[in-house]
Design an enzyme around this catalytic site. Structure first.
Site, PDB file in Angstrom:
ATOM      1  N   ASP A  58      -8.330  -0.835  14.509  1.00 23.94           N
ATOM      2  CA  ASP A  58      -9.000  -2.026  15.025  1.00 23.94           C
ATOM      3  C   ASP A  58      -8.733  -2.208  16.517  1.00 23.94           C
ATOM      4  OD1 ASP A  58      -6.313  -2.456  14.495  1.00 23.94           O
ATOM      5  OD2 ASP A  58      -6.584  -4.457  13.647  1.00 23.94           O
ATOM      6  N   ARG A  90      -1.321   5.642  10.761  1.00 22.12           N
ATOM      7  CA  ARG A  90      -1.997   4.894   9.705  1.00 22.12           C
ATOM      8  C   ARG A  90      -2.128   3.423  10.089  1.00 22.12           C
ATOM      9  NH1 ARG A  90      -2.388   7.230   4.722  1.00 22.12           N
ATOM     10  NH2 ARG A  90      -2.115   5.260   3.626  1.00 22.12           N
ATOM     11  N   ASP A 111     -11.986  -6.067   5.245  1.00 23.06           N
ATOM     12  CA  ASP A 111     -10.964  -5.530   4.346  1.00 23.06           C
ATOM     13  C   ASP A 111     -11.203  -6.007   2.920  1.00 23.06           C
ATOM     14  OD1 ASP A 111      -9.749  -4.222   6.413  1.00 23.06           O
ATOM     15  OD2 ASP A 111      -8.183  -5.722   6.723  1.00 23.06           O
ATOM     16  N   SER A 124      -8.048   8.542   5.913  1.00 24.20           N
ATOM     17  CA  SER A 124      -8.084   8.226   7.339  1.00 24.20           C
ATOM     18  C   SER A 124      -8.732   6.869   7.577  1.00 24.20           C
ATOM     19  CB  SER A 124      -8.852   9.305   8.100  1.00 24.20           C
ATOM     20  OG  SER A 124      -9.047   8.916   9.455  1.00 24.20           O
ATOM     21  N   ASN A 135      -9.900   6.029  10.339  1.00 21.89           N
ATOM     22  CA  ASN A 135     -11.031   6.248  11.235  1.00 21.89           C
ATOM     23  C   ASN A 135     -12.354   6.304  10.471  1.00 21.89           C
ATOM     24  OD1 ASN A 135      -9.660   6.509  13.817  1.00 21.89           O
ATOM     25  ND2 ASN A 135      -8.823   8.430  13.024  1.00 21.89           N
TER      26      ASN A 135
END
Length: 824
Positions: free
Chosen positions: A722, A718, A631, A611, A613
């Site tokens: 952001d 998915r 990232d 996830s 989240n």
């Protein structure tokens, strides 16, 4: 949420676990090659076209012999004196002694190939680097033997740059050295390349590489001011290695004569890996007479080698009076030993060279097949060229492991958790019982993960990367076993622990939803959240989202880079790929834990699901007011990051970022779209997003059922986590985000990156966790529309311009015949 009654008593799952238990128990009695057991099977590949015959190939005797020459330190020949020799050897001793030694080695061993592993010349003492190299390599050239070279840390210290040295080497006769891979436009260093060794002429493997040789530039000295010491193998080099290894594996496993696994590989570079320091006198062959001169940071290249699955041995130089080989996780790490007489050494300890021989097996038809074994020995530059320390580095059918016992009293949260040798438990590597005991020992060491405690009361069982490493990659793991017998007590231990592992591993697979809900309820409980006034405001916590194993080298480099900054308190790598093997996680956790370039600790946090989240969970380990979410494919310079932090401290309620986008409305379709405006923005991307810690709580725990619905949308698509965070912050502040200018922000995952050969950058570009489908913008526009619907209004606000760290002169002045900025 999974209902326990329906899960644990479902007849099909029950049968599945019974079958798994029986299978694991049966393995206790069946010898299985451990290296094959832990290696992931590569997917089946399409047929590859036949390649031209390699320049190197095995001889008709079924052997391929390599002579390694390490650290010649050649300078000006006859006028260059010897270092560290006996008083009786001083007179007349010079570089010519190095030349004579090489002639003797070539005559005695008659190698098929010679590899020079760096510090081939000593630039400081060389009047002409080109002439020094010509003289250093002259014996190999005169013998017309194919040879290759990599650079050390002294080669470029003379009249040629590092680039110039490699260009000169490439131009010499009989060399197979290459400047860099022709298919890559950008790669760190000079002299990164690979060579393929084909089968015997006339055999069925004549057009197939059955032994692969990799050469890399390990650098000279650190170019990062905060990091002292030697250089290291960079992410771009590791990505090239991964891609090359994968290509060679596919070719080897494709017709004709398709094989079931990779061809063995050997790797050559100059500076040893940090992992070499894990050996002691009980688990290597040779001598260690000086400290390991590796880089002060761990770039994670050893993990890349293990992941590739084909590398059997690594050969380095650099530390002249070390000459040992030691095995770690199936890979032999070997020194060549000091060769040159102008290099430092030890008086009375002869100069030496390493010989490696790969031997082929016979096919059923009596011809030569694939590589059967790889052996090594060293020869000393004495009267008889004495051969010493002969050993088998790798054998196709047999591997050897150390004898060990479980020492629970030493298992704690320290990386030094050790396995103590015990003669009474002799466990052959080919018996899976050894692997089972190794796994469980690692599980017993863990003190953090309590899921199996709650369910079965088995103290501290878990698949935890850092601890599993301490078992499978412990510096005390390997010792030759003299017995292949599996005794009754060994089987009893295996039975007990195999059952325990089955029970323990069963729970995360069957109750991940329960685990996720438990974690969420824990961090979202208001009583568990710290008082914002107690959080550190002078530092920040970095949260890096990781998912793809092919990005691990880049991920480790990015994490280490952030850790070097004094404003970073800690770096948490949130690993969101539950399917990653425990062995890979163990290697990653260990490498991260020892790769910090500063005072900030780097930790791996495996997630129970993929996830998106989860990257915004208000984790209890975050002890700073500011959080940087980023990232695993974006490399930002520290100056930019520290400037962004200063801007955040002046605007703590705003989102701060480098990569921005905008929302807009399509009046024709009457729907929101996701776009880029040239002069305004309303969305900061999680490629680099700085915020206060409270927003993590609002995202994950606040907002009631509307936020629950929107987080569910993120999981289903998915994507768009952001955008949702931008909604949350804009709703709270009624302001837009702030954009800061970056001096250097390399986005490896941007789909606009061009791949020159159709296979290179894809390793990091196309494998992220967030969905990157063709209609990317359309999907994100749909997210904005749906979030707007649930919120009931559009909270996003536009911002204009960006913050920059310095302001130069804007006026133009005439200088010479040109108009330039006045301060230039």
């Amino acid at each position: 949420m999974v209902q326990p009654s329906s899960t644990f008593f479902n007849i099909n799952k029950k049968k599945l676990w019974v079958s798994l238990a029986i299978a694991m128990l049966s393995l206790c009695f069946v010898p299985i090659n451990v290296s094959a057991a832990v290696r992931r099977h590569p997917p089946q590949q399409h047929h590859l076209s036949r390649k031209p015959s390699p320049k190197l190939r095995f001889g008709r005797n079924g052997e391929f012999k390599i002579l390694q020459v390490a650290d010649m330190h050649y300078a000006d020949g006859k006028t260059t004196p010897c270092e560290d020799v006996l008083p009786s050897q001083v007179d007349g001793c010079s570089d010519l002694n190095t030349t004579a030694f090489m002639h003797r080695m070539i005559e005695a061993e008659k190698p098929n190939f010679i590899v020079f592993t760096g510090d081939n010349i000593y630039g400081f003492d060389s009047k002409d680097s080109a002439k020094s190299m010509d003289a250093a390599f002259a014996p190999a050239i005169a013998a017309r033997i194919p040879w290759a070279a990599v650079l050390g840390n002294h080669d470029q210290e003379g009249t040629l740059s590092r680039e110039g040295v490699m260009k000169h080497i490439v131009g010499l006769n009989h060399t197979l050295s290459q400047f860099n891979p022709s298919e890559l436009h950008v790669i760190d260093g000079f002299g990164n390349y690979n060579l393929e060794v084909g089968g015997v002429e006339g055999s069925s493997f004549v057009n197939k590489s059955i032994l692969n040789l990799y050469f890399l530039d390990s650098g000279d000295y650190s170019t990062v001011p905060a990091i002292p010491g030697y250089g290291w193998i960079k992410p771009s080099q590791q990505l090239w290695f991964q891609r090359t290894s994968a290509k060679l594996r596919r070719a080897y496993m494709s017709p004709p004569n398709a094989q079931k696994s990779s061809a063995p590989g050997l790797v050559y570079f100059h500076i040893p890996l940090p992992e070499v320091a894990s050996f002691d006198s009980t688990n290597f062959t040779g001598v260690r007479q000086e400290d390991i001169g590796s880089a002060s940071v761990n770039s994670g290249f050893f993990t890349s080698l293990v992941e590739a699955g084909d590398v059997k041995a690594v050969f380095t130089g650099h530390d002249h009076v070390n000459d040992f080989c030691g095995q770690l996780t199936g890979i032999q790490l070997c020194y060549g030993g000091g060769f040159g007489y102008h290099a430092y050494g030890k008086a009375g300890w002869p100069r030496r060279a390493r010989v490696v021989v790969a031997s082929l097996e016979k096919t059923e038809e009596g011809g030569w097949g694939t590589v059967k074994s790889i052996k090594t020995w060293k020869r000393l530059d004495d009267k008889h060229l004495t051969a010493i320390d002969g050993e088998v580095l790798w054998s196709k059918k047999h591997t050897v492991l150390k004898r060990f016992r479980i020492s629970q009293h030493q298992c704690n949260d320290s990386p030094s958790c050790a396995l103590v040798p015990l003669p009474s438990y002799t466990i052959d590597t080919e018996a899976i019982s050894g692997l089972a005991i190794g796994i469980v020992t690692g599980l017993l060491c863990n003190k953090e993960f309590s899921l199996c405690k709650m369910a079965y009361g088995l103290e501290g069982f878990a698949v935890n990367g850092a601890v599993l490493h301490r078992t499978l990659i412990s510096r005390r793991e390997y010792l030759r076993s003299q017995s292949a017998m599996v005794n009754p007590s060994e089987v009893a231990i295996c039975l007990y622990f195999s059952l325990s592992v089955v029970l323990c591993l069963r729970i995360p697979n069957l109750s991940s939803d329960i685990e996720k809900d438990t974690i969420l309820s824990s961090v979202c409980h208001p009583g568990n959240q710290p008082n914002p006034l107690t959080l550190r405001s002078d530092q920040l916590t970095v949260l890096i989202n990781g998912y793809s194993e092919s990005r691990i080298p880049l991920l480790q480099f990015i994490a280490a880079s952030y850790s070097a900054s004094p404003v970073v308190s800690s770096v948490l790598v949130l690993w969101g790929n539950p399917s990653t093997s425990p062995l890979t996680l163990s290697q990653l956790a260990h490498n991260l834990s020892v790769s910090s370039w500063g005072n900030a600790a780097i930790s791996l946090v495996p997630q129970s699901s993929s996830s998106l989240n989860a990257r915004f969970l208000p984790r209890l380990s975050i002890g700073t007011r500011a959080v940087l979410v980023c990232d695993d494919d974006v490399e930002v310079d520290l100056k930019t990051m520290e400037f962004a932090f200063r801007m955040w401290k002046g605007n703590p309620d705003r989102l701060i970022g480098i990569f921005v986008r905008s929302h807009d409305i399509d009046m024709t379709r009457k729907e929101w779209i996701y776009t880029v405006h040239p002069n305004k923005y309303s969305i900061v991307l999680t490629k680099f997003m700085m915020m206060k810690r409270e927003y993590l709580f609002k995202y994950s725990c606040g907002g009631g059922s509307p936020m629950l619905e929107m987080r569910k949308m993120v999981d289903e698509m998915r994507n768009c986590e952001d955008i949702l965070m931008n909604f949350v912050v804009a709703e709270e502040t009624n302001t837009g985000p702030l954009m800061v200018g970056a001096e250097r922000a390399r986005d490896w995952g941007d789909p606009r990156n061009e791949d020159s050969d159709g296979d290179g950058l894809r390793l990091v570009r196309d494998v992220g966790l967030s969905s990157r489908k063709a209609e990317h913008r359309k999907r994100r526009g749909k997210c904005i529309t749906e979030f707007h619907r649930v919120f009931g209004r559009m909270p996003l606000r536009f911002s204009y311009g960006k913050l920059v760290s310095s302001v130069g002169e804007q006026g133009l002045c005439k200088k010479g015949s040109n108009l330039v900025l006045c301060d230039h």
